[in-house]
Write a protein that holds these residues in place. Structure first.
Motif, PDB file in Angstrom:
ATOM      1  N   GLN A 229     -11.927  -3.041  -1.175  1.00  0.00           N
ATOM      2  CA  GLN A 229     -11.894  -1.654  -1.647  1.00  0.00           C
ATOM      3  C   GLN A 229     -13.289  -1.126  -1.951  1.00  0.00           C
ATOM      4  OE1 GLN A 229      -9.545   0.562  -1.937  1.00  0.00           O
ATOM      5  NE2 GLN A 229     -10.464   2.099  -3.272  1.00  0.00           N
TER       6      GLN A 229
ATOM      7  N   SER B 152      11.485   2.382  -4.130  1.00  0.00           N
ATOM      8  CA  SER B 152      10.050   2.626  -4.358  1.00  0.00           C
ATOM      9  C   SER B 152       9.583   2.094  -5.706  1.00  0.00           C
ATOM     10  CB  SER B 152       9.722   4.120  -4.225  1.00  0.00           C
ATOM     11  OG  SER B 152       9.956   4.554  -2.908  1.00  0.00           O
TER      12      SER B 152
ATOM     13  N   PHE C 222       7.245  -0.584  -7.377  1.00  0.00           N
ATOM     14  CA  PHE C 222       6.179  -1.549  -7.142  1.00  0.00           C
ATOM     15  C   PHE C 222       6.351  -2.782  -8.022  1.00  0.00           C
ATOM     16  CE2 PHE C 222       1.581  -2.896  -7.295  1.00  0.00           C
ATOM     17  CZ  PHE C 222       1.507  -3.238  -5.949  1.00  0.00           C
TER      18      PHE C 222
ATOM     19  N   GLU D 187      13.442   1.675   4.794  1.00  0.00           N
ATOM     20  CA  GLU D 187      12.077   1.873   5.274  1.00  0.00           C
ATOM     21  C   GLU D 187      11.801   0.854   6.387  1.00  0.00           C
ATOM     22  OE1 GLU D 187       8.097   2.284   5.876  1.00  0.00           O
ATOM     23  OE2 GLU D 187       9.086   3.565   4.390  1.00  0.00           O
TER      24      GLU D 187
ATOM     25  N   SER E  10      11.668  -1.635  -1.793  1.00  0.00           N
ATOM     26  CA  SER E  10      11.303  -0.625  -0.809  1.00  0.00           C
ATOM     27  C   SER E  10      12.257   0.559  -0.854  1.00  0.00           C
ATOM     28  CB  SER E  10      11.296  -1.251   0.592  1.00  0.00           C
ATOM     29  OG  SER E  10      11.094  -0.278   1.585  1.00  0.00           O
TER      30      SER E  10
ATOM     31  N   GLU F 143       0.836  -1.208   0.000  1.00  0.00           N
ATOM     32  CA  GLU F 143       0.000   0.000   0.000  1.00  0.00           C
ATOM     33  C   GLU F 143       0.868   1.254   0.000  1.00  0.00           C
ATOM     34  OE1 GLU F 143      -4.011   1.374   2.349  1.00  0.00           O
ATOM     35  OE2 GLU F 143      -2.296   0.798   3.582  1.00  0.00           O
ATOM     36  N   ARG F 144       1.975   1.233   0.761  1.00  0.00           N
ATOM     37  CA  ARG F 144       2.837   2.411   0.819  1.00  0.00           C
ATOM     38  C   ARG F 144       3.532   2.657  -0.519  1.00  0.00           C
ATOM     39  NH1 ARG F 144       7.500   4.191   0.642  1.00  0.00           N
ATOM     40  NH2 ARG F 144       8.470   2.154   0.400  1.00  0.00           N
ATOM     41  N   ILE F 145       4.066   1.588  -1.138  1.00  0.00           N
ATOM     42  CA  ILE F 145       4.797   1.768  -2.393  1.00  0.00           C
ATOM     43  C   ILE F 145       3.857   2.163  -3.528  1.00  0.00           C
ATOM     44  CG2 ILE F 145       6.191   0.606  -4.144  1.00  0.00           C
ATOM     45  CD1 ILE F 145       7.381  -1.136  -1.949  1.00  0.00           C
ATOM     46  N   SER F 146       2.684   1.508  -3.584  1.00  0.00           N
ATOM     47  CA  SER F 146       1.746   1.774  -4.689  1.00  0.00           C
ATOM     48  C   SER F 146       0.878   2.989  -4.441  1.00  0.00           C
ATOM     49  CB  SER F 146       0.845   0.559  -4.910  1.00  0.00           C
ATOM     50  OG  SER F 146      -0.039   0.374  -3.811  1.00  0.00           O
ATOM     51  N   GLY F 147       0.617   3.306  -3.169  1.00  0.00           N
ATOM     52  CA  GLY F 147      -0.267   4.421  -2.836  1.00  0.00           C
ATOM     53  C   GLY F 147      -1.734   4.106  -3.026  1.00  0.00           C
ATOM     54  N   ARG F 148      -2.065   2.813  -3.145  1.00  0.00           N
ATOM     55  CA  ARG F 148      -3.458   2.428  -3.386  1.00  0.00           C
ATOM     56  C   ARG F 148      -3.845   1.238  -2.514  1.00  0.00           C
ATOM     57  NH1 ARG F 148      -4.115   1.758  -9.791  1.00  0.00           N
ATOM     58  NH2 ARG F 148      -6.118   0.927  -9.032  1.00  0.00           N
ATOM     59  N   THR F 149      -5.004   1.352  -1.850  1.00  0.00           N
ATOM     60  CA  THR F 149      -5.484   0.271  -0.996  1.00  0.00           C
ATOM     61  C   THR F 149      -5.893  -0.949  -1.801  1.00  0.00           C
ATOM     62  OG1 THR F 149      -6.253   1.836   0.672  1.00  0.00           O
ATOM     63  CG2 THR F 149      -7.214  -0.360   0.745  1.00  0.00           C
TER      64      THR F 149
END
Length: 420
Positions: A381, A102, A104, A172, A99, A41-47
């Motif tokens: 989602q 960054s 994905f 990270e 990580s 979620e952190r790397i992609s920015g999407r839940t």
């Protein structure tokens, strides 16, 4: 008499070696289980992409199952399982690198390679069955599954202590557990190549008087054998459904917890309870299989998974006793289905047919669970965690249907033998 004694001695050594590598492999897999979806979620920015790490790991375990089975067919269990752990260690290292930069795409590739550890841990249970006598097959197989408890319960709780390690390395915080995975999976490969001697599959072939036939592919032989034996096909179905139910719910549970403001330590605690359910009671399941048969244990597993799905669907976001119990039962039901399904699969296959049949079983398990991971992310989602649990309930019901079919077939075969 001497051959029986040699076989028994070799089997004891095999089980001890596999138990040691299962501990190391369990730590390697479980260390990142707590934070994998969070890192995605952190790397992609999407839940909705958070479940893809677990999905690709499962997909990787499926796709690598066939090469691992092919190496086992040609060279034996030791080189095939060693290769699997080495590939997994490279995958964990890839996730650490992803990580740091960054990426994905690299994260997904690393996750897929890390899935090789799942394939290795699955293959280890089959290696435990190679030399086992039929009346002890369930117990020997389940012992190797059970000892994974040590590493798998300990692994998720490394999320907190791994944070200082990650900071020291300039990484990270969420990458810390995967550094530990890299080390422990490498150790598992080294122990496997040093200690798994004699090779249980090669020795079992010798004892059975079976010759290796290169021209007949292990996968083709396994597929043909499974078509001939309905019990083996039902065993694969039980394992695949249990795996998709377990993976689908488990992979999205950290998201459900964190969205309710649970800490990483709490997430680790809940996932540890889940993994405890998966492995700690495996010897009980193995004893049940040897005592009552595989179908009743599979039926019980489906029932427990159904209860777990209902409780998970009733839980609110964040930490709760209800969700903790649900995740424990999710692991316990999987354990019953996994041990019983594995025994159903192994029982009717000859030594020569086993690597191919087992590779196909792990392929199907992995593919269905990978699809379940993708669906799980989309469902959570758009509709929420409760709907995911409702869908899992239908999978549990399907397991009970397959178990009932296996029980009916077993009783019919028993009646036929009585008449004869």
């Amino acid at each position: 008499m001497q051959m029986v004694m040699d076989r028994a001695q070799a089997q004891r050594h095999t089980v001890r070696t596999l138990m040691l590598t299962q501990v190391l492999g369990g730590v390697g897999l479980a260390a990142g289980a707590t934070v994998g979806s969070l890192l995605a979620e952190r790397i992609s920015g999407r839940t909705d992409l958070a479940g893809l790490g677990g999905t690709f790991q499962t997909l990787g375990s499926a796709l690598l199952a066939l090469p691992i089975a092919a190496v086992a067919h040609r060279l034996g269990r030791r080189p095939s399982l060693t290769m699997a752990y080495v590939v997994a260690a490279l995958g964990a290292l890839g996730i650490v690198t992803a990580s740091a930069i960054s990426s994905f795409a690299l994260f997904l590739l690393g996750s897929a390679l890390l899935g090789s550890a799942t394939a290795a841990n699955s293959g280890a249970r089959y290696a435990a069955a190679d030399l086992a006598l039929p009346e002890r097959r369930g117990r020997d197989l389940s012992l190797v599954v059970w000892v994974t408890t040590v590493g798998s319960v300990f692994g998720p709780n490394l999320a907190g202590p791994a944070a200082p390690l990650a900071r020291t390395l300039g990484l990270e915080v969420l990458a810390g557990p995967f550094v530990i995975s890299t080390v422990t999976l490498t150790l598992a490969g080294l122990v496997m190549t040093w200690l798994l001697r004699p090779d249980p599959l090669l020795l079992s072939r010798t004892l059975a008087g079976e010759e290796y036939e290169h021209q007949k592919g292990s996968v083709g032989r396994g597929f043909a054998a499974i078509r001939r034996h309905p019990a083996a096909a039902l065993g694969i179905g039980v394992m695949a459904l249990a795996h998709v139910v377990m993976v689908g719910v488990m992979v999205m549970t950290p998201i459900h917890l964190v969205h309710g403001h649970a800490s990483l330590a709490v997430v680790g605690f809940v996932i540890s309870g889940h993994i405890l359910g998966m492995f700690a009671f495996a010897p009980v399941m193995g004893w049940g299989v040897d005592r009552y048969g595989a179908p009743p244990v599979a039926l019980t597993g489906g029932l427990i998974l159904g209860v777990a799905a209902i409780l998970a669907g009733l839980s609110e976001a964040g930490f709760s006793a209800l969700l903790t119990v649900a995740l424990f039962l999710l692991g316990l039901g999987w354990s019953a289905a996994f041990v019983s399904g594995s025994t159903l699969l192994v029982g009717p296959l000859t030594v020569a047919e086993r690597p191919g049949g087992q590779g196909l079983a792990d392929l199907l398990m992995g593919l269905t669970a990978a699809a379940g991971g993708v669906v799980a992310g989309i469902v959570v989602q758009h509709w929420g965690y409760a709907w995911l649990a409702h869908i899992a309930l239908t999978g549990a019901a399907a397991i009970m249907i397959l178990a009932a079919m296996a029980l009916s077939a077993e009783r019919g075969a028993g009646a036929g033998r009585t008449v004869d």
